[in-house]
Design an enzyme around this catalytic site. Structure first.
Site, PDB file in Angstrom:
ATOM      1  N   GLU A  41      -0.997  -9.109  -1.053  1.00 35.88           N
ATOM      2  CA  GLU A  41      -2.573  -9.433  -0.686  1.00 35.88           C
ATOM      3  C   GLU A  41      -3.063  -9.270  -2.023  1.00 35.88           C
ATOM      4  O   GLU A  41      -4.286  -9.970  -2.177  1.00 35.88           O
ATOM      5  CB  GLU A  41      -2.826  -8.215   0.428  1.00 35.88           C
ATOM      6  CG  GLU A  41      -2.256  -8.576   1.748  1.00 35.88           C
ATOM      7  CD  GLU A  41      -2.589  -7.575   2.749  1.00 35.88           C
ATOM      8  OE1 GLU A  41      -3.227  -7.757   3.771  1.00 35.88           O
ATOM      9  OE2 GLU A  41      -2.389  -6.253   2.340  1.00 35.88           O
ATOM     10  N   GLU A  47       4.427  -5.733   6.829  1.00 40.45           N
ATOM     11  CA  GLU A  47       3.862  -4.645   7.767  1.00 40.45           C
ATOM     12  C   GLU A  47       4.334  -4.419   9.198  1.00 40.45           C
ATOM     13  O   GLU A  47       3.978  -3.328   9.496  1.00 40.45           O
ATOM     14  CB  GLU A  47       2.225  -4.812   7.779  1.00 40.45           C
ATOM     15  CG  GLU A  47       1.535  -4.691   6.444  1.00 40.45           C
ATOM     16  CD  GLU A  47       1.836  -5.717   5.189  1.00 40.45           C
ATOM     17  OE1 GLU A  47       0.969  -5.737   4.441  1.00 40.45           O
ATOM     18  OE2 GLU A  47       2.633  -6.700   5.558  1.00 40.45           O
ATOM     19  N   ALA A  84       0.981  -0.989   0.037  1.00 38.37           N
ATOM     20  CA  ALA A  84       0.033  -0.039   0.032  1.00 38.37           C
ATOM     21  C   ALA A  84       0.994   1.181   0.106  1.00 38.37           C
ATOM     22  O   ALA A  84       2.071   1.167   0.293  1.00 38.37           O
ATOM     23  CB  ALA A  84      -0.893   0.034   1.515  1.00 38.37           C
TER      24      ALA A  84
HETATM   25  N1  T1G Z   1       4.723   3.374  -0.039  1.00 41.11           N
HETATM   26  C1  T1G Z   1       5.082   4.704  -0.431  1.00 41.11           C
HETATM   27  N2  T1G Z   1       6.432   4.904  -0.795  1.00 41.11           N
HETATM   28  C2  T1G Z   1       7.250   3.727  -1.151  1.00 41.11           C
HETATM   29  C3  T1G Z   1       6.934   2.311  -0.593  1.00 41.11           C
HETATM   30  C4  T1G Z   1       5.303   2.236  -0.086  1.00 41.11           C
HETATM   31  N3  T1G Z   1       4.907   1.089  -0.047  1.00 41.11           N
HETATM   32  N4  T1G Z   1       7.892   1.571  -0.759  1.00 41.11           N
HETATM   33  C5  T1G Z   1       8.877   2.541  -1.259  1.00 41.11           C
HETATM   34  N5  T1G Z   1       8.489   3.521  -1.227  1.00 41.11           N
HETATM   35  C6  T1G Z   1       9.396   4.706  -1.619  1.00 41.11           C
HETATM   36  C7  T1G Z   1      10.584   5.128  -0.426  1.00 41.11           C
HETATM   37  O1  T1G Z   1      10.104   5.980   0.457  1.00 41.11           O
HETATM   38  C8  T1G Z   1      11.609   5.594  -1.751  1.00 41.11           C
HETATM   39  O2  T1G Z   1      11.134   7.102  -1.862  1.00 41.11           O
HETATM   40  C9  T1G Z   1      11.227   4.989  -3.039  1.00 41.11           C
HETATM   41  O3  T1G Z   1      10.152   4.152  -2.821  1.00 41.11           O
HETATM   42  C10 T1G Z   1      12.287   3.768  -3.339  1.00 41.11           C
HETATM   43  O4  T1G Z   1      12.170   2.950  -2.236  1.00 41.11           O
HETATM   44  C11 T1G Z   1      -2.869  -2.900   3.494  1.00 41.11           C
HETATM   45  C12 T1G Z   1      -0.626  -2.096   5.237  1.00 41.11           C
HETATM   46  C13 T1G Z   1      10.243  -2.094  -2.141  1.00 41.11           C
HETATM   47  C14 T1G Z   1      11.920  -3.308  -0.925  1.00 41.11           C
HETATM   48  O5  T1G Z   1       6.768  -2.278   3.755  1.00 41.11           O
HETATM   49  O6  T1G Z   1      10.791  -2.388   1.631  1.00 41.11           O
HETATM   50  O7  T1G Z   1       1.103  -2.853   2.409  1.00 41.11           O
HETATM   51  O8  T1G Z   1      13.089   8.181  -0.954  1.00 41.11           O
HETATM   52  O9  T1G Z   1      14.652   3.508  -1.490  1.00 41.11           O
HETATM   53  O10 T1G Z   1      15.791  -0.047  -1.602  1.00 41.11           O
HETATM   54  O11 T1G Z   1      -1.518  -4.644   4.141  1.00 41.11           O
HETATM   55  O12 T1G Z   1      11.139   0.282  -0.631  1.00 41.11           O
HETATM   56  O13 T1G Z   1      13.004   8.041  -3.525  1.00 41.11           O
HETATM   57  O14 T1G Z   1      11.416   9.404  -2.314  1.00 41.11           O
HETATM   58  O15 T1G Z   1      13.279   1.777  -0.220  1.00 41.11           O
HETATM   59  O16 T1G Z   1      14.934  -0.554  -3.874  1.00 41.11           O
HETATM   60  C15 T1G Z   1       4.276  -2.911   3.118  1.00 41.11           C
HETATM   61  C16 T1G Z   1       8.217  -0.974   1.739  1.00 41.11           C
HETATM   62  C17 T1G Z   1       3.509  -1.511   3.087  1.00 41.11           C
HETATM   63  C18 T1G Z   1       7.693  -2.351   1.741  1.00 41.11           C
HETATM   64  C19 T1G Z   1      12.393  -1.463  -2.453  1.00 41.11           C
HETATM   65  N6  T1G Z   1       5.094  -2.733   2.170  1.00 41.11           N
HETATM   66  N7  T1G Z   1       9.374  -0.798   0.713  1.00 41.11           N
HETATM   67  O17 T1G Z   1      13.610  -0.952  -1.706  1.00 41.11           O
HETATM   68  O18 T1G Z   1      14.126   1.265  -2.564  1.00 41.11           O
HETATM   69  S1  T1G Z   1       2.022  -1.370   4.256  1.00 41.11           S
HETATM   70  C20 T1G Z   1       6.497  -2.613   2.823  1.00 41.11           C
HETATM   71  C21 T1G Z   1      10.359  -1.433   0.723  1.00 41.11           C
HETATM   72  C22 T1G Z   1       0.978  -2.266   3.318  1.00 41.11           C
HETATM   73  C23 T1G Z   1      -1.299  -3.454   3.533  1.00 41.11           C
HETATM   74  C24 T1G Z   1      -0.225  -2.764   4.154  1.00 41.11           C
HETATM   75  C25 T1G Z   1      11.252  -1.020  -0.299  1.00 41.11           C
HETATM   76  C26 T1G Z   1      11.330  -2.023  -1.435  1.00 41.11           C
HETATM   77  P1  T1G Z   1      12.081   8.130  -2.309  1.00 41.11           P
HETATM   78  P2  T1G Z   1      13.564   2.474  -1.610  1.00 41.11           P
HETATM   79  P3  T1G Z   1      14.713  -0.104  -2.467  1.00 41.11           P
END
Ligand code: T1G
Length: 688
Positions: free
Chosen positions: A105, A125, A63
């Site tokens: 999901e 999450e 998300a």
């Molecule tokens: N939402 C918004 N921005 C995100 C994002 C996300 N989920 N994931 C990454 N970004 C932005 C990040 O801030 C950065 O921005 C750019 O993308 C590149 O990321 C309903 C509740 C995927 C492994 O926890 O683990 O789903 O700094 O530098 O090293 O159940 O990003 O360039 O402006 O990290 O290649 C669950 C989070 C969400 C995964 C890539 N998902 N992301 O790593 O790049 S909660 C996560 C990561 C959810 C549902 C729920 C990593 C990555 P900027 P990066 P990377």
């Protein structure tokens, strides 16, 4: 369709491609067209199957975290998944890169999942203080079984495509053009015909979940939560999935999610998520980074060996230099042993171990560093020794090579000035064990060139480190604040608190361990040597060291370590020593509570952070939070010291710091002007 989503056809197979760089987060501007597309394709008789894929480097990585805490815009993910499950024709998720959180999901809403061989899947999450809120806690157990789902969701760990296939999470793994494979897979499935069972109606895991085994596993995982709410909620939600009807469990998941997303803990952990990414951004546009292929490490001791392993683990060739063959072989032997431990633990294969070891070249000749692009010095913490090493480096290193020191305290401007190329000199302050600890304080000296800095910030990410750029001062950000946090530790002991009471206040706060247990783990002799070098004293710690009580490594320090070398046992001798020293100083012991302990240790920590920001040693308050969460075990559920100050209430911090300043006259309690301003503005912005 929209800028963020397009629908294409390959005969009777429709391909929905999400395109929302950089990580295809399920932002509102994706969800809306996605819902429309799915409804349209569901009702289109010319469509036999639907493939959901993503453009760019990854499948949906969750998300959109930036939307949390804001009013929710419909459709939500769970509505899209519910719609997916109304589609009778086969739906296939084509997963490359990462399918994380809401991304997995969404894929669980499909009848089938196919993955690229290099893909990673997970529900992380919990690392944001949340639980999967799009049905993941209820659908995942139906495919992989309750215990596997529990472990994945409570740890937030990712699994590879092969493991996901073996666990029943994905139906096929492909190499090459994934979308083509997915379309062929979809066509084959459609040709075979349905009915196609949505995951909600499947129960591919073990028929009966042994709830006793499940609860035991959950209890074990809960022990590691250290006050974090999300892991507990995750376990409860998965338990609901195997004990309640589907829709009841889904509703319960929702209620838990709504509670967590509004919690301070999740806000703190989301703060750290973005803070880590912000910290890696250094000012300046289009800075050309230098090419780094070969690394040189000077010193094969504990730090040098760990740093060498960190680079080898990142795929770099490493030349390890020592003063003699004997010392060199000892260092290489330790590295070999460390890898052997990883093989025994199953976190490394025997082959991988030999591959890593093949990346090391030992030497006792500085000339062998001539082709290195980066050289990290990790020798004895003494200025004269450092200058001698940098003098030799200056003579042999090639033009453009980056010369880094791993000093924890010393003045890097002074070290740089001892070379003819101060623009190539900076600090790379690793934390012990350097091959494990994530934090890397990158110290920018006065003359460090921007491209040298940008090069090592990028390099840090490549070797899996969390980098924070800091300026030169004694102890940089982490150790300088650590000194402020510890300034009152001795006084608290003399006034009546015991090491156990102080450590208990810290573990209750959420730290993995308190300052005295940490001191015993790291070795009390390190601090002792530092104090002596700086002409400082700590009456109790110094006395313990004079008695040879260096902590775990000598079986006794502030605690005794008899039964097992790691379990601290209060030692009456130490408490008697403290009483004697107090009596010598005419201090009458009194009862000291946890609140006072936190006030006299963590409030000065925040205050020192404010001074560091005022001096520009750290660029952002969030950088300080990243340092403390990744290098010093500051509880992630509190977001780091500067974020926590906002939760604790800056007015309260100021009132108590003023109180202790009046009582003790000590500088650590003298309130930094920026902290007073933060209390008015709510922001740590220095306005500088
Ligand atoms: N939402 C918004 N921005 C995100 C994002 C996300 N989920 N994931 C990454 N970004 C932005 C990040 O801030 C950065 O921005 C750019 O993308 C590149 O990321 C309903 C509740 C995927 C492994 O926890 O683990 O789903 O700094 O530098 O090293 O159940 O990003 O360039 O402006 O990290 O290649 C669950 C989070 C969400 C995964 C890539 N998902 N992301 O790593 O790049 S909660 C996560 C990561 C959810 C549902 C729920 C990593 C990555 P900027 P990066 P990377």
């Amino acid at each position: 369709m929209s800028d963020f989503l397009k629908v294409s056809r390959d005969g009777d197979v429709a391909i929905v491609t999400i395109d929302n760089p950089p990580v295809n987060a399920l932002s509102f501007h994706v969800r809306e067209p996605l819902m429309q597309a799915l409804v349209g394709l569901r009702d289109d008789p010319t469509v036999a199957a639907i493939v959901i894929a993503c453009a760019g480097r990854t499948f949906v990585a969750g998300a959109d975290i930036t939307e949390f805490g804001k009013p929710v815009q419909q459709p939500e993910l769970r509505a899209i998944v519910a719609t997916l499950e109304t589609i009778a024709k086969p739906t296939i998720a084509a997963i490359h890169g990462t399918a994380l959180g809401g991304g997995l999901e969404l894929a669980l809403g499909c009848h089938f999942r196919v993955a690229d061989a290099g893909a990673k899947l997970g529900l992380p999450e919990v690392k944001l203080g949340l639980l999967p809120g799009g049905g993941g806690t209820v659908r995942l157990p139906r495919l992989v079984g309750a215990v596997k789902a529990l472990k994945m969701i409570v740890s937030g760990a990712l699994i590879g495509a092969e493991e996901a296939h073996a666990a029943g999470l994905v139906d096929a793994v492909f190499k090459g053009d994934l979308t083509t494979h997915a379309v062929n897979f979809a066509r084959e499935i459609a040709r075979k015909g349905g009915p196609f069972t949505p995951v909600r109606d499947r129960n591919d895991g073990p028929r009966e979940t042994d709830l006793a085994a499940f609860d035991a596993e959950a209890a074990d995982l809960a022990k590691k939560a250290r006050g974090l709410e999300a892991p507990i909620a995750c376990a409860q939600a998965v338990r609901n999935a195997v004990t309640l009807p589907f829709d009841e469990a889904l509703a319960a998941e929702r209620a838990l999610f709504v509670e967590l997303v509004a919690s301070d803990q999740s806000r703190a952990q989301r703060h750290l998520f973005f803070a880590e990414r912000e910290a890696a951004k250094i000012p300046g546009k289009d800075i050309i980074k230098r090419r780094i292929a070969r690394i040189g490490i000077i010193g094969a001791g504990t730090m040098g060996g760990g740093i060498a392993m960190a680079f080898a683990n990142g795929g770099y060739s490493v030349t390890l230099l020592e003063t003699s063959q004997e010392v060199l072989q000892r260092g290489l032997g330790t590295i070999d042993k460390n890898y052997a431990v990883s093989v025994t633990r199953g976190s490394l294969t025997e082959d991988a171990k030999w591959q890593r070891l093949a990346q090391f070249t030992g030497s006792t000749n500085y000339a062998d560093l001539a082709d290195c692009d980066l050289i990290v010095e990790a020798v004895f913490e003494d200025m004269a020794v450092k200058k001698e090493v940098f003098g030799k480096l200056d003579a042999v290193a090639k033009p453009g090579a980056i010369l880094a020191t791993n000093t924890s305290y010393l003045d890097i401007n002074e070290i740089a000035a001892s070379t003819s190329r101060p623009q190539d000199v900076l600090g790379l302050h690793f934390f012990s064990p350097a091959n494990v600890m994530k934090l890397l304080e990158i110290v920018r000296a006065e003359k460090t060139a921007p491209e040298a800095l940008a090069t090592v910030v990028d390099l840090a990410r490549r070797i899996g480190k969390v980098a924070v750029v800091v300026g030169v001062c004694h102890g940089f950000v982490g150790n300088r604040m650590l000194a402020a946090r510890g300034a009152e530790s001795e006084a608290l002991l003399l006034e009546g608190a015991t090491p156990r009471q102080i450590d208990q206040a810290f573990t209750d706060f959420g730290w993995p361990m308190g300052p005295f247990q940490m001191g015993d783990l790291a070795g009390l002799d390190i601090g002792w040597r530092n104090r002596k070098a700086r002409g400082q004293t700590a009456v109790i710690a110094d006395t313990l060291c004079e008695q040879g009580r260096f902590g775990q490594k000598t079986g006794r320090g502030f605690y005794l370590y008899e039964a097992s070398e790691r379990t601290p046992v209060p030692d009456p001798q130490v408490e008697a020593l403290i009483r004697d020293k107090a009596a010598e100083k005419g201090i009458v012991p009194r009862a000291i509570g946890a609140e006072e302990i936190i006030e006299r240790t963590l409030y000065p920590l925040v205050n020192e952070g404010a001074k560091i920001l005022e001096e520009g040693i750290a660029a952002r308050a969030s950088d300080i939070d990243v340092v403390w969460a990744n290098g010093y075990g500051f509880p992630v559920g509190k977001g780091g010291p500067m974020f926590w100050a906002g939760l604790e209430g800056p007015a309260k911090l100021i009132e108590r710091l003023d109180h202790w300043h009046q009582r003790t006259g000590k500088d650590v309690f003298k309130v930094a002007p920026l902290l007073r301003r933060m209390a008015e503005t709510g922001s740590w912005e220095t306005g500088g």
